[in-house]
Design a protein around this motif. Structure first.
Motif, PDB file in Angstrom:
ATOM      1  N   ASN A  71      -3.146  -7.616   4.074  1.00 36.69           N
ATOM      2  CA  ASN A  71      -2.907  -6.355   4.771  1.00 36.69           C
ATOM      3  C   ASN A  71      -4.241  -5.731   5.167  1.00 36.69           C
ATOM      4  OD1 ASN A  71      -0.203  -6.759   3.989  1.00 36.69           O
ATOM      5  ND2 ASN A  71      -0.576  -5.708   2.051  1.00 36.69           N
ATOM      6  N   THR A  80       0.434   6.522   4.332  1.00 36.80           N
ATOM      7  CA  THR A  80       0.849   5.229   3.787  1.00 36.80           C
ATOM      8  C   THR A  80       0.746   5.296   2.275  1.00 36.80           C
ATOM      9  OG1 THR A  80       0.572   2.827   4.007  1.00 36.80           O
ATOM     10  CG2 THR A  80      -1.405   4.109   3.727  1.00 36.80           C
ATOM     11  N   TYR A  81       1.377   4.352   1.607  1.00 35.53           N
ATOM     12  CA  TYR A  81       1.329   4.333   0.143  1.00 35.53           C
ATOM     13  C   TYR A  81      -0.092   3.989  -0.321  1.00 35.53           C
ATOM     14  CZ  TYR A  81       2.701   3.413  -4.649  1.00 35.53           C
ATOM     15  OH  TYR A  81       2.809   3.457  -6.001  1.00 35.53           O
ATOM     16  N   PRO A  82      -0.586   4.646  -1.376  1.00 37.41           N
ATOM     17  CA  PRO A  82      -1.934   4.324  -1.880  1.00 37.41           C
ATOM     18  C   PRO A  82      -2.062   2.851  -2.276  1.00 37.41           C
ATOM     19  CG  PRO A  82      -1.107   6.341  -2.880  1.00 37.41           C
ATOM     20  CD  PRO A  82       0.048   5.727  -2.139  1.00 37.41           C
ATOM     21  N   ARG A  83      -3.247   2.337  -2.137  1.00 43.03           N
ATOM     22  CA  ARG A  83      -3.580   0.977  -2.556  1.00 43.03           C
ATOM     23  C   ARG A  83      -2.769  -0.077  -1.781  1.00 43.03           C
ATOM     24  NH1 ARG A  83      -2.645   4.211  -6.568  1.00 43.03           N
ATOM     25  NH2 ARG A  83      -0.623   3.293  -7.042  1.00 43.03           N
ATOM     26  N   THR A  84      -2.493   0.182  -0.523  1.00 42.80           N
ATOM     27  CA  THR A  84      -1.697  -0.738   0.287  1.00 42.80           C
ATOM     28  C   THR A  84      -2.534  -1.863   0.884  1.00 42.80           C
ATOM     29  OG1 THR A  84      -0.073   0.958   0.872  1.00 42.80           O
ATOM     30  CG2 THR A  84      -0.258  -0.905   2.364  1.00 42.80           C
ATOM     31  N   TYR A  85      -3.748  -1.549   1.348  1.00 46.18           N
ATOM     32  CA  TYR A  85      -4.493  -2.499   2.166  1.00 46.18           C
ATOM     33  C   TYR A  85      -5.495  -3.320   1.356  1.00 46.18           C
ATOM     34  CZ  TYR A  85      -2.406  -0.160   6.116  1.00 46.18           C
ATOM     35  OH  TYR A  85      -1.487   0.350   7.006  1.00 46.18           O
ATOM     36  N   ASP A  86      -5.608  -4.597   1.718  1.00 43.62           N
ATOM     37  CA  ASP A  86      -6.582  -5.489   1.089  1.00 43.62           C
ATOM     38  C   ASP A  86      -7.959  -5.342   1.733  1.00 43.62           C
ATOM     39  OD1 ASP A  86      -4.547  -6.581  -0.489  1.00 43.62           O
ATOM     40  OD2 ASP A  86      -4.067  -8.109   0.993  1.00 43.62           O
TER      41      ASP A  86
END
Length: 265
Positions: A184, A239-245
């Motif tokens: 992501n 967006t939801y926290p800690r979503t993206y890599d």
């Protein structure tokens, strides 16, 4: 279930606004297939029959046509033929056309409007019909790039080439990019979606964010077949926290420095 007829069907009017001419809208659930499902909806078959007819009538008046229907799913298509929209000038036909006081592409802090946003008069055919098919459209400058200040086919080509070169350097510094370890990704300050296009063959997806300080190039991102959104980075991203890599950032702090100060404590 949500009442789709609230405020005269204003939610459906918003569906119409954001959907391109020729695009599709899929409804799964009430009142579709009411004949077999009404018993579980705490209602009567007569009420659901009435709701389905209202839905059909409202969508028809908004220049949608029923494209397909099977079981619990119904698909409507937004018409691109201008003859349907010409009928909206009749004051006896609901809903009315929106006036020209608001730019049709406005969406940031813009209230829902109880009217139909009519496609531009110079739209001779569906935008979908005029664009190359996927994946060719990814690397072809869309027609709407000419609507953007400073936008042109040559600027588009330059941006594409730039990100193809840069991504090769990224992968030398970050070998995980291009593997399933990074799935992501957000491009926090995209222009035309060039970074996303450069990694299109990798096992990941990119959220292209057009920053509110710059020209709104979101139409180009969409016409390329990419996903994206418009955002003001003086506010939290929804967006939801800690979503993206991986977060990709090119020039955002410099461009936004005139609006606020970034401090570290």
């Amino acid at each position: 279930m949500m009442n789709i007829f609230v405020s005269g069907g204003i939610y459906l009017l918003e569906v119409h606004r954001i959907l391109r001419p020729g695009g599709f809208w899929v409804l799964s659930g009430p009142p579709v297939n009411y004949e077999h499902r009404w018993r579980g909806w705490n209602t009567t078959i007569e009420e659901q029959r009435s709701d389905y007819k209202k839905l059909q009538d409202l969508l028809t008046s908004m220049c949608f046509k029923l494209y397909a229907k099977k079981d619990d799913i119904a698909v409507w298509q937004k018409l691109s033929d201008s003859s349907c929209y010409n009928k909206l000038s009749n004051p006896d036909v609901y809903p009315p056309k929106c006036d020209d006081s608001l730019e049709p592409d406005s969406a940031w802090y813009t209230p829902l409007r109880p009217c139909v946003v009519v496609p531009r008069p110079n739209l001779k055919k569906s935008v979908l019909e005029s664009m190359p098919k996927w994946p060719e459209r990814l690397h072809v400058a869309p027609e709407r790039i000419s609507d953007i200040h400073g936008g042109s086919a040559s600027a588009f080509k330059h941006d594409d080439s730039k990100w193809n070169v840069r991504v090769k350097h990224y992968k030398k510094l970050l070998p995980a990019l291009g593997t399933d370890k990074i799935r992501n990704v957000m491009d926090m300050n995209t222009l035309y979606g060039g970074f996303a296009a450069a990694v299109i063959d990798d096992p990941l997806w990119v959220m292209n964010v057009v920053s509110s300080y710059a020209a709104n190039t979101l139409a180009v991102v969409y016409d390329r077949g990419l996903i994206g959104t418009y955002h003001d980075w003086c506010e939290a991203f929804s967006t939801y926290p800690r979503t993206y890599d991986l977060l990709h950032l090119d020039g955002l702090f410099t461009a936004e420095s005139h609006r606020y100060y970034i401090t570290w404590n």
